[in-house]
Motif scaffolding. Structure first.
Motif, PDB file in Angstrom:
ATOM      1  N   SER A  73     -30.617  27.455 -69.667  1.00 16.19           N
ATOM      2  CA  SER A  73     -29.234  27.088 -69.989  1.00 16.19           C
ATOM      3  C   SER A  73     -28.567  26.493 -68.764  1.00 16.19           C
ATOM      4  O   SER A  73     -29.112  26.557 -67.647  1.00 16.19           O
ATOM      5  CB  SER A  73     -28.444  28.330 -70.423  1.00 16.19           C
ATOM      6  OG  SER A  73     -28.260  29.180 -69.302  1.00 16.19           O
ATOM      7  N   GLY A  74     -27.372  25.957 -69.005  1.00 18.06           N
ATOM      8  CA  GLY A  74     -26.612  25.367 -67.917  1.00 18.06           C
ATOM      9  C   GLY A  74     -26.107  26.394 -66.921  1.00 18.06           C
ATOM     10  O   GLY A  74     -26.204  26.216 -65.710  1.00 18.06           O
ATOM     11  N   ALA A  75     -25.557  27.492 -67.443  1.00 16.24           N
ATOM     12  CA  ALA A  75     -25.018  28.513 -66.541  1.00 16.24           C
ATOM     13  C   ALA A  75     -26.122  29.049 -65.624  1.00 16.24           C
ATOM     14  O   ALA A  75     -25.901  29.270 -64.429  1.00 16.24           O
ATOM     15  CB  ALA A  75     -24.387  29.646 -67.340  1.00 16.24           C
ATOM     16  N   GLU A  76     -27.301  29.242 -66.185  1.00 13.79           N
ATOM     17  CA  GLU A  76     -28.413  29.717 -65.347  1.00 13.79           C
ATOM     18  C   GLU A  76     -28.803  28.675 -64.300  1.00 13.79           C
ATOM     19  O   GLU A  76     -29.246  29.031 -63.208  1.00 13.79           O
ATOM     20  CB  GLU A  76     -29.649  29.980 -66.208  1.00 13.79           C
ATOM     21  CG  GLU A  76     -29.611  31.231 -67.034  1.00 13.79           C
ATOM     22  CD  GLU A  76     -30.817  31.244 -67.957  1.00 13.79           C
ATOM     23  OE1 GLU A  76     -31.882  31.720 -67.552  1.00 13.79           O
ATOM     24  OE2 GLU A  76     -30.702  30.713 -69.083  1.00 13.79           O
ATOM     25  N   PHE A 103     -24.013  19.602 -57.007  1.00 14.54           N
ATOM     26  CA  PHE A 103     -23.439  18.938 -58.173  1.00 14.54           C
ATOM     27  C   PHE A 103     -23.782  19.704 -59.435  1.00 14.54           C
ATOM     28  O   PHE A 103     -24.935  20.107 -59.619  1.00 14.54           O
ATOM     29  CB  PHE A 103     -23.984  17.502 -58.295  1.00 14.54           C
ATOM     30  CG  PHE A 103     -23.201  16.490 -57.494  1.00 14.54           C
ATOM     31  CD1 PHE A 103     -22.262  16.885 -56.554  1.00 14.54           C
ATOM     32  CD2 PHE A 103     -23.425  15.130 -57.684  1.00 14.54           C
ATOM     33  CE1 PHE A 103     -21.544  15.951 -55.819  1.00 14.54           C
ATOM     34  CE2 PHE A 103     -22.716  14.185 -56.956  1.00 14.54           C
ATOM     35  CZ  PHE A 103     -21.781  14.591 -56.023  1.00 14.54           C
ATOM     36  N   ASP A 104     -22.784  19.895 -60.277  1.00 14.28           N
ATOM     37  CA  ASP A 104     -23.019  20.420 -61.618  1.00 14.28           C
ATOM     38  C   ASP A 104     -23.028  19.221 -62.566  1.00 14.28           C
ATOM     39  O   ASP A 104     -21.982  18.701 -62.943  1.00 14.28           O
ATOM     40  CB  ASP A 104     -21.926  21.424 -61.995  1.00 14.28           C
ATOM     41  CG  ASP A 104     -22.129  21.993 -63.397  1.00 14.28           C
ATOM     42  OD1 ASP A 104     -22.948  21.435 -64.162  1.00 14.28           O
ATOM     43  OD2 ASP A 104     -21.453  22.988 -63.728  1.00 14.28           O
ATOM     44  N   GLU A 105     -24.236  18.788 -62.903  1.00 11.91           N
ATOM     45  CA  GLU A 105     -24.394  17.659 -63.836  1.00 11.91           C
ATOM     46  C   GLU A 105     -24.887  18.144 -65.194  1.00 11.91           C
ATOM     47  O   GLU A 105     -25.595  17.439 -65.907  1.00 11.91           O
ATOM     48  CB  GLU A 105     -25.352  16.607 -63.243  1.00 11.91           C
ATOM     49  CG  GLU A 105     -24.788  15.910 -62.014  1.00 11.91           C
ATOM     50  CD  GLU A 105     -25.079  14.408 -62.015  1.00 11.91           C
ATOM     51  OE1 GLU A 105     -25.372  13.841 -63.094  1.00 11.91           O
ATOM     52  OE2 GLU A 105     -25.002  13.804 -60.924  1.00 11.91           O
ATOM     53  N   VAL A 106     -24.491  19.366 -65.537  1.00  9.47           N
ATOM     54  CA  VAL A 106     -24.954  19.932 -66.809  1.00  9.47           C
ATOM     55  C   VAL A 106     -24.480  19.070 -67.986  1.00  9.47           C
ATOM     56  O   VAL A 106     -25.219  18.855 -68.942  1.00  9.47           O
ATOM     57  CB  VAL A 106     -24.490  21.393 -66.946  1.00  9.47           C
ATOM     58  CG1 VAL A 106     -24.721  21.917 -68.364  1.00  9.47           C
ATOM     59  CG2 VAL A 106     -25.222  22.272 -65.931  1.00  9.47           C
ATOM     60  N   GLN A 107     -23.247  18.555 -67.881  1.00  9.97           N
ATOM     61  CA  GLN A 107     -22.725  17.737 -68.992  1.00  9.97           C
ATOM     62  C   GLN A 107     -22.913  16.234 -68.752  1.00  9.97           C
ATOM     63  O   GLN A 107     -23.251  15.492 -69.676  1.00  9.97           O
ATOM     64  CB  GLN A 107     -21.236  18.042 -69.223  1.00  9.97           C
ATOM     65  CG  GLN A 107     -20.701  17.454 -70.507  1.00  9.97           C
ATOM     66  CD  GLN A 107     -19.445  18.146 -71.029  1.00  9.97           C
ATOM     67  OE1 GLN A 107     -18.653  17.543 -71.706  1.00  9.97           O
ATOM     68  NE2 GLN A 107     -19.273  19.418 -70.751  1.00  9.97           N
ATOM     69  N   CYS A 108     -22.732  15.786 -67.523  1.00 10.50           N
ATOM     70  CA  CYS A 108     -22.734  14.341 -67.277  1.00 10.50           C
ATOM     71  C   CYS A 108     -24.127  13.797 -66.959  1.00 10.50           C
ATOM     72  O   CYS A 108     -24.316  12.584 -66.902  1.00 10.50           O
ATOM     73  CB  CYS A 108     -21.758  13.986 -66.155  1.00 10.50           C
ATOM     74  SG  CYS A 108     -22.110  14.765 -64.571  1.00 10.50           S
ATOM     75  N   ALA A 135     -28.730  20.477 -67.472  1.00  9.92           N
ATOM     76  CA  ALA A 135     -29.091  21.231 -68.689  1.00  9.92           C
ATOM     77  C   ALA A 135     -28.681  20.378 -69.885  1.00  9.92           C
ATOM     78  O   ALA A 135     -29.025  19.204 -69.928  1.00  9.92           O
ATOM     79  CB  ALA A 135     -28.439  22.609 -68.734  1.00  9.92           C
ATOM     80  N   LYS A 136     -27.936  20.944 -70.830  1.00  9.52           N
ATOM     81  CA  LYS A 136     -27.485  20.252 -72.036  1.00  9.52           C
ATOM     82  C   LYS A 136     -28.486  19.186 -72.525  1.00  9.52           C
ATOM     83  O   LYS A 136     -29.440  19.535 -73.206  1.00  9.52           O
ATOM     84  CB  LYS A 136     -26.084  19.680 -71.826  1.00  9.52           C
ATOM     85  CG  LYS A 136     -25.023  20.800 -71.746  1.00  9.52           C
ATOM     86  CD  LYS A 136     -23.621  20.361 -72.099  1.00  9.52           C
ATOM     87  CE  LYS A 136     -22.710  21.544 -72.368  1.00  9.52           C
ATOM     88  NZ  LYS A 136     -21.962  22.034 -71.235  1.00  9.52           N
ATOM     89  N   GLY A 137     -28.304  17.918 -72.184  1.00  6.77           N
ATOM     90  CA  GLY A 137     -29.130  16.856 -72.745  1.00  6.77           C
ATOM     91  C   GLY A 137     -30.616  16.957 -72.430  1.00  6.77           C
ATOM     92  O   GLY A 137     -31.446  16.422 -73.171  1.00  6.77           O
TER      93      GLY A 137
HETATM   94  C1  LIG Z   1     -21.807  23.362 -70.606  1.00  6.73           C
HETATM   95  C2  LIG Z   1     -21.663  23.394 -69.134  1.00  6.73           C
HETATM   96  C3  LIG Z   1     -22.174  24.460 -68.360  1.00  6.73           C
HETATM   97  C4  LIG Z   1     -22.771  25.695 -68.981  1.00  6.73           C
HETATM   98  O1  LIG Z   1     -23.924  25.441 -69.713  1.00  6.73           O
HETATM   99  P1  LIG Z   1     -24.450  26.551 -70.754  1.00  6.73           P
HETATM  100  O2  LIG Z   1     -25.740  25.978 -71.247  1.00  6.73           O
HETATM  101  O3  LIG Z   1     -23.408  26.714 -71.799  1.00  6.73           O
HETATM  102  O4  LIG Z   1     -24.650  27.810 -69.991  1.00  6.73           O
HETATM  103  C5  LIG Z   1     -22.068  24.384 -66.999  1.00  6.73           C
HETATM  104  N1  LIG Z   1     -21.509  23.311 -66.394  1.00  6.73           N
HETATM  105  C6  LIG Z   1     -21.012  22.275 -67.094  1.00  6.73           C
HETATM  106  C7  LIG Z   1     -20.430  21.100 -66.371  1.00  6.73           C
HETATM  107  C8  LIG Z   1     -21.058  22.281 -68.485  1.00  6.73           C
HETATM  108  O5  LIG Z   1     -20.534  21.267 -69.181  1.00  6.73           O
END
Ligand SMILES: *Cc1c(COP(=O)(O)O)cnc(C)c1O
Length: 397
Positions: free
Chosen positions: A96-99, A215-220, A244-246
């Motif tokens: 997951s993203g948080a992890e 950098f948190d690129e989980v969404q972008c 993560a995400k995509g």
């Molecule tokens: C969604 C998101 C997360 C968390 O991801 P999860 O998979 O819900 O744990 C972290 N950072 C950003 C920028 C997000 O958009």
């Protein structure tokens, strides 16, 4: 007993999808929705992508899971792809993203707590309206009080500066600072791309003080903005990055990427995950990379993003009382509204079968699958126009 069997942490709406077809979701009662939310920037190949489905099916039938105690040919191969395509030298897979952000935070702290580091540098500077996930560390990394309420005490070691304000970041740097944790384009915060000066300035501060740029690129990340990762727009590289995400295209997958230097504290036994990087997840990630990690696909996302943005900018001119501006990059777009965005997002969903996502700063997030094309954009603009024409701004309570 009055509590629902699903812990009631989400105010779930009446849309109950049971099937997906390309850019559409089909509800229990057969209603078709145009999905420009993509499971919040997850389903970048849409809902019934043959390559992704067959990769998962084949891997499920061959080997679904083994422990990280064993060698991982599948993990090595996907990690190598990411290393080849990014700034990173090494990859830790998560679910997951948080992890992924957690692993990034640990990597940044461990860099300084390494024998060659300065163990006093324990604090990460993060930014207002950030979203990094819902674990204790990731809510602590965000300044948003609504995510903290009921969960005290927070994890120590985070300082909040103003997003996109270099002076505010600079003012917080001390001999305790470990680095910066930042979304180059804020997602939940309202599709707000950081300025070039801000990102360049953070990079320079990190170089000057031996800090980690995380950098948190989980969404972008993962082709959403027309680059494989958004940092490429800025002509700089982070030291550590969460994705993560995509990246799983709908299969739960994330990763923490780092340079060799940044990962110096992450030796044997420092971190782990039972599921992280299992063969099934690796098959999904590999299928996504096969589809998106090439210049042709990325160029298409850029072109589509520009077309959609131009059309949106023309459209909002018809409703100057509702909409203020369009922002974002590639197919990560936000329409900033002059009225509350959440009721409008509900209106589009319930009356026009159009799925978008509300975000901070009264923004409507437009996150189509990256495989959407002109046909879907036409349908989107039709629904959006009809939605705007029929919309009555609710009276404030
Ligand atoms: C969604 C998101 C997360 C968390 O991801 P999860 O998979 O819900 O744990 C972290 N950072 C950003 C920028 C997000 O958009």
């Amino acid at each position: 007993m009055s509590i629902s069997p699903l812990m009631p942490v989400y105010p779930r709406c009446g849309v109950r999808p049971i099937r997906g077809e390309h850019c559409h979701l089909i509800d229990e009662d057969g209603t078709r929705y145009l999905d420009f939310a993509s499971g919040i920037a997850v389903n970048l190949l849409g809902h019934s992508h043959e390559g992704l489905i067959s990769a998962i099916q084949q891997q499920a039938a061959t080997l679904m899971h083994v422990s990280n105690l064993y060698g991982s040919p599948q993990g090595e191969a996907l990690a190598q792809r990411l290393v080849d395509k990014t700034f990173a030298d090494t990859v830790f897979f998560t679910n997951s993203g948080a992890e992924a952000v957690e692993a990034a935070i640990k990597t940044a702290r461990a860099y300084h707590q390494h024998e060659d580091g300065d163990a006093n540098r324990t604090e990460l500077i993060t930014f207002t309206n950030a979203f990094h996930g819902r674990t204790m560390a990731t809510i602590s990394a965000s300044n948003q009080a609504k995510m903290h309420k009921g969960f005290m005490p927070l994890l120590a070691g985070f300082q909040y500066a103003e997003f996109d304000d270099l002076e505010s970041a600079k003012a917080l740097v001390s001999d305790k600072t470990a680095g910066f944790l930042v979304e180059p384009i804020q997602g939940e915060g309202g599709i707000r791309p950081a300025s070039q000066e801000f990102i360049s300035g953070l990079r320079a501060l990190c170089d000057e003080h031996d800090l980690m740029l995380v950098f948190d690129e989980v969404q972008c990340g993962v082709a959403r903005t027309g680059k494989l990762y958004a940092y490429e727009h800025y002509g700089i590289e982070p030291d550590i990055m969460a994705t993560a995400k995509g990246i799983g295209g709908g299969f739960p997958l994330g990763a923490c990427l780092a340079t060799e230097t940044a990962a110096r504290g992450m030796g044997f036994g420092t971190h782990g995950s039972t599921y992280g990087g299992n063969p099934l997840a690796m098959a999904a990630g590999t299928a996504v990379m096969d589809a998106v990690a090439n210049d042709e696909f990325l160029a298409e996302v850029t072109v589509k993003g520009e077309r959609l943005r131009t059309r949106l900018e023309q459209f909002i001119g018809n409703y100057p009382d509702l909409f203020e501006l369009v922002r974002g990059k590639g197919l990560m777009l936000g329409i900033k509204m002059k009225v509350e965005s959440r009721p409008f997002f509900v209106h589009l969903r319930d009356h026009h079968q159009l799925l978008t996502v509300a975000a901070g700063d009264n923004t409507l997030r437009v996150l189509p699958p990256l495989v959407a094309g002109e046909v879907e954009f036409d349908e989107f603009l039709d629904k959006l126009s009809a939605g705007a024409a029929s919309y009555q701004v609710p009276e404030r309570a």
